[in-house]
Design a protein around this motif. Structure first.
Motif, short mmCIF file in Angstrom:
data_model
loop_
_atom_site.label_atom_id
_atom_site.label_comp_id
_atom_site.label_asym_id
_atom_site.label_seq_id
_atom_site.Cartn_x
_atom_site.Cartn_y
_atom_site.Cartn_z
N ASP A 178 2.28 -19.58 -34.37
CA ASP A 178 3.16 -18.46 -34.04
C ASP A 178 4.28 -18.96 -33.13
O ASP A 178 4.75 -20.09 -33.28
CB ASP A 178 2.34 -17.33 -33.41
CG ASP A 178 1.41 -17.83 -32.31
OD1 ASP A 178 1.82 -18.70 -31.51
OD2 ASP A 178 0.25 -17.36 -32.24
N SER A 179 4.71 -18.14 -32.16
CA SER A 179 5.86 -18.52 -31.33
C SER A 179 5.58 -19.75 -30.48
O SER A 179 6.51 -20.49 -30.16
CB SER A 179 6.27 -17.36 -30.43
OG SER A 179 5.22 -16.96 -29.57
N ILE A 180 4.32 -19.98 -30.11
CA ILE A 180 4.01 -21.18 -29.33
C ILE A 180 4.38 -22.43 -30.12
O ILE A 180 4.94 -23.39 -29.58
CB ILE A 180 2.51 -21.22 -28.98
CG1 ILE A 180 2.08 -19.95 -28.24
CG2 ILE A 180 2.19 -22.46 -28.16
CD1 ILE A 180 2.73 -19.71 -26.92
N THR A 181 4.12 -22.40 -31.42
CA THR A 181 4.43 -23.54 -32.28
C THR A 181 5.87 -23.49 -32.78
O THR A 181 6.46 -24.53 -33.10
CB THR A 181 3.43 -23.60 -33.45
OG1 THR A 181 2.10 -23.68 -32.90
CG2 THR A 181 3.65 -24.79 -34.36
N ALA A 182 6.46 -22.28 -32.85
CA ALA A 182 7.88 -22.18 -33.20
C ALA A 182 8.76 -22.73 -32.10
O ALA A 182 9.92 -23.06 -32.33
CB ALA A 182 8.25 -20.73 -33.49
N ILE A 203 6.09 -34.72 -38.70
CA ILE A 203 5.57 -33.49 -38.08
C ILE A 203 6.28 -32.32 -38.75
O ILE A 203 7.49 -32.15 -38.61
CB ILE A 203 5.81 -33.48 -36.56
CG1 ILE A 203 5.25 -34.75 -35.92
CG2 ILE A 203 5.21 -32.23 -35.94
CD1 ILE A 203 3.77 -34.98 -36.15
N ILE A 204 5.52 -31.52 -39.49
CA ILE A 204 6.09 -30.40 -40.24
C ILE A 204 5.66 -29.10 -39.56
O ILE A 204 4.48 -28.80 -39.45
CB ILE A 204 5.60 -30.41 -41.70
CG1 ILE A 204 5.93 -31.74 -42.35
CG2 ILE A 204 6.23 -29.25 -42.47
CD1 ILE A 204 7.40 -32.09 -42.39
N ARG A 205 6.64 -28.34 -39.09
CA ARG A 205 6.37 -27.10 -38.36
C ARG A 205 6.35 -25.92 -39.34
O ARG A 205 7.30 -25.70 -40.09
CB ARG A 205 7.46 -26.86 -37.32
CG ARG A 205 7.28 -25.57 -36.57
CD ARG A 205 8.41 -25.33 -35.59
NE ARG A 205 8.75 -26.58 -34.94
CZ ARG A 205 9.69 -26.71 -33.99
NH1 ARG A 205 10.37 -25.72 -33.58
NH2 ARG A 205 9.95 -27.85 -33.46
N ARG A 206 5.26 -25.17 -39.31
CA ARG A 206 5.15 -23.93 -40.07
C ARG A 206 4.73 -22.85 -39.07
O ARG A 206 3.55 -22.61 -38.84
CB ARG A 206 4.11 -24.06 -41.18
CG ARG A 206 4.39 -25.17 -42.20
CD ARG A 206 5.67 -24.95 -42.96
NE ARG A 206 5.68 -25.66 -44.24
CZ ARG A 206 6.77 -26.03 -44.87
NH1 ARG A 206 7.96 -25.79 -44.34
NH2 ARG A 206 6.71 -26.64 -46.04
N ALA A 207 5.71 -22.23 -38.46
CA ALA A 207 5.43 -21.30 -37.36
C ALA A 207 6.41 -20.15 -37.37
O ALA A 207 7.60 -20.34 -37.62
CB ALA A 207 5.49 -22.03 -36.03
N VAL A 208 5.89 -18.96 -37.07
CA VAL A 208 6.72 -17.75 -37.00
C VAL A 208 6.32 -16.94 -35.78
O VAL A 208 5.13 -16.62 -35.60
CB VAL A 208 6.56 -16.89 -38.26
CG1 VAL A 208 7.40 -15.62 -38.15
CG2 VAL A 208 6.95 -17.67 -39.51
N SER A 209 7.27 -16.62 -34.93
CA SER A 209 6.98 -15.86 -33.71
C SER A 209 6.35 -14.52 -34.04
O SER A 209 6.76 -13.82 -34.97
CB SER A 209 8.27 -15.64 -32.92
OG SER A 209 8.82 -16.86 -32.49
N GLY A 210 5.34 -14.15 -33.24
CA GLY A 210 4.74 -12.83 -33.34
C GLY A 210 3.69 -12.65 -34.40
O GLY A 210 3.07 -11.59 -34.49
N THR A 211 3.46 -13.65 -35.22
CA THR A 211 2.55 -13.46 -36.35
C THR A 211 1.10 -13.40 -35.91
O THR A 211 0.70 -13.97 -34.90
CB THR A 211 2.70 -14.58 -37.39
OG1 THR A 211 2.55 -15.85 -36.73
CG2 THR A 211 4.04 -14.52 -38.07
N ARG A 212 0.31 -12.69 -36.73
CA ARG A 212 -1.12 -12.54 -36.50
C ARG A 212 -1.89 -13.10 -37.69
O ARG A 212 -1.36 -13.20 -38.79
CB ARG A 212 -1.46 -11.05 -36.31
CG ARG A 212 -0.81 -10.44 -35.09
CD ARG A 212 -1.13 -8.96 -34.95
NE ARG A 212 -0.41 -8.15 -35.91
CZ ARG A 212 -0.54 -6.81 -36.00
NH1 ARG A 212 -1.36 -6.17 -35.20
NH2 ARG A 212 0.16 -6.14 -36.90
#
Length: 381
Positions: A178-182, A203-212
């Motif tokens: 989520d946002s920590i990884t975004a 290092i491939i980032r797959r992150a979206v803020s706020g997601t559950r």
């Protein structure tokens, strides 16, 4: 014999619904994103995403170029054409583009959108390697964007993944969350691996803020919080050459519910139990990653003491889930981010200097500490 025989993702982000503001369209727009190349290779391909869009997006043209004195942009094509329509809800991969690149070089991907463009598909990311730009006008082939017509941006629209044809030894490590990884820790991890000589891992980032993990919001107020785990994970794990995934996800499931008397979109019925989170992790994430042949590492959830919805019950739930993340045999290992950044005298809180100020997101030094606690064995294929 050609040493470049394996496709590996060398850069990537998630695609989500962008924040719903008053203006959701652009026109006559150039987007430019720099990418530091971790591998050498001779062929590139690019994935563009309109996953969360509801209208056709007309990509007028796109180019890739090295940042160097002799700036020579190379056109990115789609079935031989310089332009393409990105259909709503779809992702599209370009033709394979001959392009020699050496590890350590920086390339730029530039896109131009001539007509009115719905800016629904993108994600907000930060970090020392995540610096985009936009300009009003067609400057996709220009070495420099005009200062008076351009600005910096941390929104990454449409460009989703860059793959390179590279050496067999190279592989990708996916950071999902989520946002920590975004925010910054994946960038610091990329810088760390390069500095320490691990030149065979991206290092491939797959992150979206706020997601559950378990739920999503279907209202414009919170649409930017993205898709739920069951929807996101199979799409975002489309990563060429991936060997493992670190999953650091679940804190938003714990902190979001506040009751309909406070917020009509965040009922108490959304509050999970630890068993709910475990089942979601097992059935939505671990099983799919195993089917792809990936190693799966857990990432513990960070402190939340002082966050605006903090209470002891939420922190007890976080602690229970973290204990499962640390000890479950469902995983190949655990990256104990919580231990790396918490105050040892008050584990519910960040250590001094590691709180960004909102009591949920780490400071930049804490993001570096998170990157530094990732075990080296994840860098080795």
């Amino acid at each position: 014999m050609n040493q470049f025989t394996k496709w590996v993702s060398c850069w990537g982000n998630a695609t989500s619904i962008t924040d719903r503001k008053e203006c959701v369209y652009a026109k006559d727009l150039t987007l430019r994103y720099p990418i530091q190349m971790c591998f050498s290779g001779n062929t590139l391909r690019f994935r563009f995403s309109n996953l969360t869009g509801t209208e056709d997006v007309h990509l007028s043209k796109a180019y890739v170029a090295k940042i160097q004195d002799n700036y020579q942009p190379v056109g990115i094509t789609f079935s031989g054409s310089n332009s393409v329509v990105l259909l709503p809800g779809q992702e599209l991969t370009s033709d394979e583009i001959s392009f020699d690149v050496c590890a350590g070089e920086t390339i730029e991907v530039s896109m131009y959108f001539a007509g009115y463009t719905q800016m629904n598909a993108g994600t907000l990311i930060t970090g020392p390697l995540s610096k985009g730009k936009y300009a009003y006008g067609d400057f996709a082939e220009a070495k420099e964007l005009p200062m008076d017509l351009s600005r910096n941006t941390n929104w990454f629209w449409f460009l989703n993944t860059v793959d390179i044809l590279t050496e067999e030894k190279n592989h990708a490590l996916v950071c999902y969350g989520d946002s920590i990884t975004a925010q910054s820790w994946p960038d610091y991890l990329a810088l760390r691996t390069w500095k320490e000589g691990f030149r065979n891992v991206s290092i491939i980032r797959r992150a979206v803020s706020g997601t559950r993990i378990l739920r999503q919001y279907d209202c414009i107020t919170y649409q930017a919080y993205g898709l739920k785990g069951a929807t996101r994970f199979p799409i975002e794990l489309n990563v060429a050459g991936a060997s493992a995934v670190i999953i650091q996800h679940g804190i938003n499931d714990i902190i979001h519910p506040v009751g309909v008397d406070v917020n009509p979109f965040r009922p108490w019925s959304d509050m999970p139990t630890c068993d709910d989170l475990v089942k979601g992790m097992q059935e939505l994430y671990i099983q799919h990653a195993r089917q792809l042949g990936l190693k799966v590492w857990s990432g513990t959830l960070l402190p939340i003491y002082g966050w605006r919805t903090y209470n002891e019950d939420r922190d007890v739930l976080r602690g229970q889930f973290n204990e499962w993340l640390r000890n479950s045999r469902d995983f190949d290992g655990c990256v104990d981010f919580d231990k790396a950044v918490c105050d040892l005298q008050h584990p519910a809180a960040f250590a001094p200097g590691f709180d960004s100020g909102d009591h949920l997101h780490p400071s930049e030094s804490a993001y570096e500490a998170m990157a530094n606690c990732v075990p080296e064995e994840l860098f080795v294929l």
